[in-house]
Design a protein around this motif. Structure first.
Motif, PDB file in Angstrom:
ATOM      1  N   LEU A   1       0.906  -1.131  -0.145  1.00 27.41           N
ATOM      2  CA  LEU A   1       0.076  -0.088  -0.038  1.00 27.41           C
ATOM      3  C   LEU A   1       0.778   1.247  -0.037  1.00 27.41           C
ATOM      4  CD1 LEU A   1      -1.359   0.952   3.299  1.00 27.41           C
ATOM      5  CD2 LEU A   1      -0.013  -0.941   3.123  1.00 27.41           C
TER       6      LEU A   1
ATOM      7  N   LEU B   1       1.298   5.307   1.111  1.00 24.06           N
ATOM      8  CA  LEU B   1       0.881   6.428   2.109  1.00 24.06           C
ATOM      9  C   LEU B   1       1.934   7.573   2.118  1.00 24.06           C
ATOM     10  CD1 LEU B   1       1.312   5.910   5.908  1.00 24.06           C
ATOM     11  CD2 LEU B   1       2.077   3.868   4.519  1.00 24.06           C
TER      12      LEU B   1
ATOM     13  N   ASN C   1      -8.235   2.779   0.768  1.00 23.69           N
ATOM     14  CA  ASN C   1      -7.372   2.042   1.683  1.00 23.69           C
ATOM     15  C   ASN C   1      -6.176   1.575   1.395  1.00 23.69           C
ATOM     16  OD1 ASN C   1      -8.253   0.528   4.124  1.00 23.69           O
ATOM     17  ND2 ASN C   1      -8.559  -1.517   3.297  1.00 23.69           N
ATOM     18  N   ARG C   2      -5.752   1.496   0.235  1.00 24.59           N
ATOM     19  CA  ARG C   2      -4.425   1.204  -0.346  1.00 24.59           C
ATOM     20  C   ARG C   2      -3.644   2.425  -0.707  1.00 24.59           C
ATOM     21  NH1 ARG C   2      -4.086  -3.762  -4.090  1.00 24.59           N
ATOM     22  NH2 ARG C   2      -1.917  -3.855  -3.337  1.00 24.59           N
TER      23      ARG C   2
ATOM     24  N   MET D   1      -3.221   5.967   1.162  1.00 24.39           N
ATOM     25  CA  MET D   1      -3.767   6.783   2.116  1.00 24.39           C
ATOM     26  C   MET D   1      -3.213   8.252   2.144  1.00 24.39           C
ATOM     27  SD  MET D   1      -3.432   3.856   5.154  1.00 24.39           S
ATOM     28  CE  MET D   1      -3.670   5.016   6.171  1.00 24.39           C
TER      29      MET D   1
ATOM     30  N   THR E   1      -2.253  11.126   4.186  1.00 21.85           N
ATOM     31  CA  THR E   1      -1.865  11.303   5.439  1.00 21.85           C
ATOM     32  C   THR E   1      -1.906  12.903   5.758  1.00 21.85           C
ATOM     33  OG1 THR E   1       0.396  11.801   5.200  1.00 21.85           O
ATOM     34  CG2 THR E   1      -0.250   9.408   5.693  1.00 21.85           C
ATOM     35  N   PRO E   2      -2.367  13.023   7.013  1.00 22.47           N
ATOM     36  CA  PRO E   2      -2.068  14.351   7.583  1.00 22.47           C
ATOM     37  C   PRO E   2      -0.465  14.844   7.420  1.00 22.47           C
ATOM     38  CG  PRO E   2      -3.380  13.166   9.113  1.00 22.47           C
ATOM     39  CD  PRO E   2      -2.657  12.210   8.081  1.00 22.47           C
TER      40      PRO E   2
ATOM     41  N   TYR F   1      -6.906  -2.261   7.529  1.00 23.32           N
ATOM     42  CA  TYR F   1      -6.767  -2.661   6.181  1.00 23.32           C
ATOM     43  C   TYR F   1      -7.403  -4.052   5.831  1.00 23.32           C
ATOM     44  CZ  TYR F   1      -3.556  -3.193   2.000  1.00 23.32           C
ATOM     45  OH  TYR F   1      -2.859  -3.283   0.721  1.00 23.32           O
TER      46      TYR F   1
ATOM     47  N   ASN G   1      -3.933  13.058  16.494  1.00 24.73           N
ATOM     48  CA  ASN G   1      -4.818  13.635  15.299  1.00 24.73           C
ATOM     49  C   ASN G   1      -5.098  12.564  14.308  1.00 24.73           C
ATOM     50  OD1 ASN G   1      -5.796  15.973  13.743  1.00 24.73           O
ATOM     51  ND2 ASN G   1      -3.943  15.589  12.331  1.00 24.73           N
ATOM     52  N   MET G   2      -4.091  11.799  13.733  1.00 23.58           N
ATOM     53  CA  MET G   2      -4.110  10.709  12.726  1.00 23.58           C
ATOM     54  C   MET G   2      -5.172   9.731  13.206  1.00 23.58           C
ATOM     55  SD  MET G   2      -0.422  10.241  10.597  1.00 23.58           S
ATOM     56  CE  MET G   2       0.461  10.104  12.261  1.00 23.58           C
TER      57      MET G   2
ATOM     58  N   TRP H   1      -8.445   9.062  11.049  1.00 21.79           N
ATOM     59  CA  TRP H   1      -8.693   7.645  10.548  1.00 21.79           C
ATOM     60  C   TRP H   1      -9.619   6.774  11.341  1.00 21.79           C
ATOM     61  CZ3 TRP H   1      -2.509   6.816   9.315  1.00 21.79           C
ATOM     62  CH2 TRP H   1      -2.414   7.826   8.850  1.00 21.79           C
TER      63      TRP H   1
END
Lengths: 341, 324
Positions: free
Chosen positions: A41, A43, A68-69, A71, A73-74, B136, B162-163, B167
């Motif tokens: 995946l 991210l 899902n794969r 992602m 991110t912040p 996942y 936060n993350m 999520w």
């Protein structure tokens, strides 16, 4: 050396006319590995959606593979690299896009303290890849031009690779994804769309730890990696016109180093110039030079020379950046001087 | 406050794991004073109810990232006193086979335990990543991470909360607020002495609990774990306690006011639970004595095992850096 693949890959040539860019080769490797293995995946910041990353490497990926794969991110490099650690411990194979290699310093603890030590401490394998778009020459200033590979070469438990060609970009990325250890993959931004080359359509692996002799020569060796391979080849062509036969060794892998290939070229020509875009002081070139001094001293016909960036932040303005960074012209001059030694 | 019903045998298990932690800790400190230790080590005193109560709330397939004051959690997840004591003494039979020190690095993924690094906030995103691997793969599993009041000052604490909130991760973050980060008291660490309310700004539940009440710690963690498992997202738990001894064995903690320690000594988690079990009739003195005897036998066995275990082979120093 094959004319059709410029000697840059060990993969068989199926269709010599299939040339793609360096960046397309990166995308292709990612897409093929994600289709092959559901544990792979992606991210990182801005990698998802229609956007597909700052350099568009993952454009269209979310549509094919789902959120899902792919992602998003912040903005938290330390945190999301730590997330990759946890995912990898559980057997996933995250490929982290560090938007620029420069930002990897924000993730330092997660890489060098946790990921690099987990297997040694308690047998926890961390099979992730960090893609780190590096290098300058494209007028991006101090924080979008860096080459921080030496920090990670100095860290036990990591592997570090730096492809110089489209074919190696694909094959080394596939190798990195399949490796059971944390691998930092330094992809050279200046090559992204300016370098095209033959790339096999199918899947193949360029083994980590194997250098590639991209040009054979007799008088001196230029040992380099990443975007400086192209510069070194241009310099070697000019040197040839002067009657100086330069060999060019592309390291491809910085950790582990292919010590055998380094020593072989040093012993063959007796004169070595090590080149990299990263600043010279305590860079990878220092390790290469020390290795040659220790193991090939009696073969040397001159001092091992290094050519790297200056010991300054990477400046923005073209005349300043050109003064900072190695290029074909500077390699040519340094090689000429070494040849005359 | 969450309501849970614990069967008598479960309550006696909680008591056993806490007491095993205490006996281990006391024998460990005694050994170090005799010069039989290797390097430094960390006392558990004051943290027994948190490590045990929270760890006990996990299911067998859940994962946990404990820290250096969570001996009880390592024990109840299945790391034996033998393997842990051997690790303290740097022996080949220890959890890390001599590679990592004292309680650091005590990881065994087959038991769902991650070995922590000294940079304690690192456990937080690691646990979040494990939690996201469960999302996942559509697995009904939960990750629990422990950290300290000092770590709550780090940027990674914020990044992870936060993350995890964005999520909706199946994650429980537990801060062991023991009033001191090494020598730094809470008032030099933060302006507001309560950490749980920070959860609100991330849009997740934040719960403070008496860290010296093992059933209370169990109850709030159990509720948070159940919520996470049901898709309800992460929870921040703050368990308040007092670190009753120094940061590590070398530290006399002269900087801690004696009256503070005296006040907290009245709330010792094990003494309290013993009195509670007796007053509720959950156990009689003979049963508790039997548990104490069992703990002493196990710890003595672990020490004998560790001290008679071989040192690691120096020739192995470079093995295991990379996974094959």
């Amino acid at each position: 050396m094959s004319a059709t693949n410029f000697g840059f890959t060990d993969a068989p040539v199926e269709d010599g006319s299939r040339t793609i860019t360096y960046i397309a080769a990166i995308s292709e490797a990612l897409r093929q590995e994600m289709r092959r293995d559901p544990d792979v995946l992606i991210l990182g910041e801005d990698v998802g959606g229609e956007f597909g990353g700052a350099f568009k490497v993952t454009k269209g990926f979310e549509a094919e593979f789902g959120r899902n794969r792919v992602m998003n991110t912040p903005l938290a490099e330390l945190g999301f690299t730590g997330v990759a650690n946890g995912m990898a411990l559980m057997g996933l194979r995250p490929v982290v896009e560090m938007q620029f290699a420069d930002f990897i310093s924000s993730a330092f603890d997660s890489i060098v303290q946790f990921a690099a030590t987990a297997h040694y401490r308690f047998g926890g394998a961390v099979p992730w890849v960090i893609r780190a778009p590096c290098d300058g020459g494209i007028r991006s200033g101090p924080f979008h031009s860096q080459n921080p590979e030496a920090w990670f070469v100095h860290t036990p438990g990591l592997k570090v690779v730096a492809p110089a060609t489209p074919a190696d970009a694909k094959g080394l990325l596939i190798a990195a994804i399949r490796d059971h250890n944390p691998v930092i993959y330094f992809e050279s931004k200046p090559l992204y769309r300016s370098l095209k080359g033959y790339v096999p359509a199918g899947e193949y692996v360029v083994p980590i730890g194997k250098a590639n002799l991209v040009r054979a020569g007799e008088d001196l060796s230029i040992i380099t990696y990443g975007a400086q391979v192209r510069e070194a080849l241009q310099a070697a062509a000019r040197l040839a016109a002067q009657g100086i036969s330069a060999e060019v060794l592309d390291l491809r892998s910085l950790k582990p180093l292919d010590t055998e290939a380094i020593l072989a070229t040093a012993r063959k020509t007796g004169k070595v110039l090590v080149v990299h875009s990263a600043n010279q002081l305590a860079g990878v070139g220092a390790e290469v030079a020390a290795l040659i001094a220790a193991e090939a001293f009696e073969w040397l016909d001159g001092p091992v020379q290094r050519l790297g960036g200056l010991d300054t932040p990477i400046p923005f303005s073209p005349p300043l950046e050109d003064a900072y960074r190695p290029n074909a012209e500077k390699i040519y001059a340094a090689a000429q001087a070494l040849a005359a030694f | 406050m969450a309501e849970v019903t614990l069967a008598t045998h479960q309550r006696l298990e909680l008591y056993y794991w806490m007491l095993l932690t205490r006996v281990f800790d006391e024998r460990m400190l005694a050994l170090w004073k005799q010069g039989r230790g290797v390097g430094g080590t960390f006392s558990q005193r004051g943290h027994e109810a948190i490590a045990v109560g929270a760890g006990y709330a996990l299911g067998p397939d859940d994962v946990v990232a404990p820290m250096h004051r969570d001996l009880g959690c390592y024990l109840l997840r299945g790391l034996t006193p033998r393997r842990i004591f051997a690790n303290l003494l740097g022996r080949a039979t220890g959890v890390t086979a001599g590679r990592d020190a004292n309680l650091h690095g005590l990881g065994d993924l087959s038991l769902g335990i991650v070995g922590f690094v000294s940079h304690l906030p690192q456990s937080l995103p690691t646990a979040l990543g494990m939690a996201m691997s469960f999302v996942y793969r559509h697995e009904p599993r939960v990750a629990l991470a422990f950290t300290g009041d000092g770590a709550s000052s780090s940027g990674l604490f914020h990044e992870t909360l936060n993350m995890a909130a964005v999520w909706n991760a199946p994650l429980v973050l537990l801060v062991e607020n023991n009033q001191y980060a090494y020598s730094t008291p809470l008032h030099e660490q933060m302006k507001v002495f309560d950490i749980a309310p920070r959860a609100e700004i991330y849009g997740i539940p934040g719960i403070a609990v008496d860290g010296n009440d093992v059933e209370a710690v169990y109850a709030v963690t159990h509720e948070a774990v159940a919520r996470a498992r049901a898709g309800g997202g992460p929870t921040l738990i703050e368990a308040k306690t007092m670190r009753m001894l120094g940061h590590a064995i070398h530290d006399g903690a002269e900087y801690v006011p004696p009256e503070l320690l005296a006040a907290w000594a009245q709330r010792d988690p094990i003494d309290r639970y013993r009195a509670h079990l007796l007053s509720e009739g959950a156990a009689d003195q003979a049963e508790l004595d039997e548990i104490a005897h069992r703990c002493e036998v196990e710890v003595e066995d672990a020490i004998a095992f560790a001290e008679s275990s071989p040192w690691p082979d120096p020739a192995a120093v470079q093995q295991g850096v990379y996974a094959e």
